[in-house]
Design an enzyme around this catalytic site. Structure first.
Site, PDB file in Angstrom:
ATOM      1  N   ILE A 163       0.905  -1.158   0.000  1.00  0.00           N
ATOM      2  CA  ILE A 163       0.000   0.000   0.000  1.00  0.00           C
ATOM      3  C   ILE A 163       0.939   1.201   0.000  1.00  0.00           C
ATOM      4  CG2 ILE A 163      -0.246  -0.179   2.540  1.00  0.00           C
ATOM      5  CD1 ILE A 163      -2.974   1.203   2.317  1.00  0.00           C
ATOM      6  N   SER A 164       0.742   2.138  -0.929  1.00  0.00           N
ATOM      7  CA  SER A 164       1.694   3.241  -1.079  1.00  0.00           C
ATOM      8  C   SER A 164       1.722   4.133   0.164  1.00  0.00           C
ATOM      9  CB  SER A 164       1.321   4.107  -2.289  1.00  0.00           C
ATOM     10  OG  SER A 164       1.354   3.343  -3.471  1.00  0.00           O
TER      11      SER A 164
END
Ligand code: SAM
Length: 216
Positions: A63-64
């Site tokens: 997940i960025s």
């Protein structure tokens, strides 16, 4: 899933941090402030959800980092109703941010396991983007053209297919570089045969796969 006072407090601190790092667009800041990022984490890791860091999810992906999500979203300059293509659904967090800004979101994920998870999970939060499984490095021609395209994995070059699938006036935001670091590129399609490019800070993404990525 619960959004406790503790989570809300940590989220406020995260918002303050991304502002300090230079994010200015109030709509983007409000979206980050509204969406419970810990809902996208396994419960035992939810303490990490409000650190400004990327975090591992399934299938060896991430997940960025919240700052990166905000930075890419700011560059897209979304207007309500814009048709946006996201390449790399991952956890679905970035797609949720785009939807909070009023975009009509098309999102495509290469990893079947992630696609299958997110297609069940996002509607439970009230987000209903159009979700697809497949190789987004070629875009999603069926629904083109788009007002904006965001790529959330590192590409070796800018795929021509993506520029072609933008409307005149549309924007492509894509990290381009090697496997260690990429510069964030903003490609503005001025008209059918004219583009302008800007390049921003360096980031570090998982690699884009598929035909115009690093490997099939
Ligand atoms: N936007 C995601 C989020 O909010 O969680 C971050 C995703 S992660 C940094 C990048 C994602 O791009 C991974 O889930 C990876 O499987 C996906 N990906 C890589 N190459 C792809 C391709 N050719 N088409 C679609 N998705 C791809």
């Amino acid at each position: 899933m619960e959004d406790t006072y503790k989570h809300k407090g940590l989220r406020k601190q995260l918002v303050a941090e991304i502002k300090r790092k230079g994010i200015k667009d109030e709509k983007v800041i409000n979206a980050i402030g509204k969406i419970p990022r810990h809902f996208f984490f396994e419960k035992i890791f939810d303490i990490h959800a409000y650190e400004d860091k990327a975090f591992p999810i399934e299938a060896g992906q991430t997940i960025s980092q919240p700052y990166t999500v905000a930075f890419q979203t700011e560059l897209l300059d979304i207007q309500p109703g814009d048709k946006i293509l996201e390449i790399g659904t991952g956890s679905g967090y970035q797609a949720s941010v785009l939807m909070e800004l009023g975009a009509d979101v098309y999102t495509i994920e290469y990893q079947k396991k992630l696609y299958q998870k997110v297609i069940r999970f996002l509607p439970t939060l009230g987000y209903q983007p159009h979700m697809y499984h497949g190789d987004g490095s070629r875009g999603l021609l069926r629904f083109a053209p788009y007002d904006g395209i965001i790529v959330t994995a590192g590409a070796p070059t800018v795929p021509e297919d993506l520029v072609e699938q933008l409307k005149p006036g549309g924007r492509l935001v894509i990290p381009v570089g090697d496997d260690k670091k990429q510069s964030m590129q903003l490609i503005k399609k001025i008209s059918a045969d004219k583009i302008e490019k800007e390049a921003y800070n360096h980031f570090c993404f998982v690699p884009l796969r598929g035909q115009h990525g690093w490997s099939k």
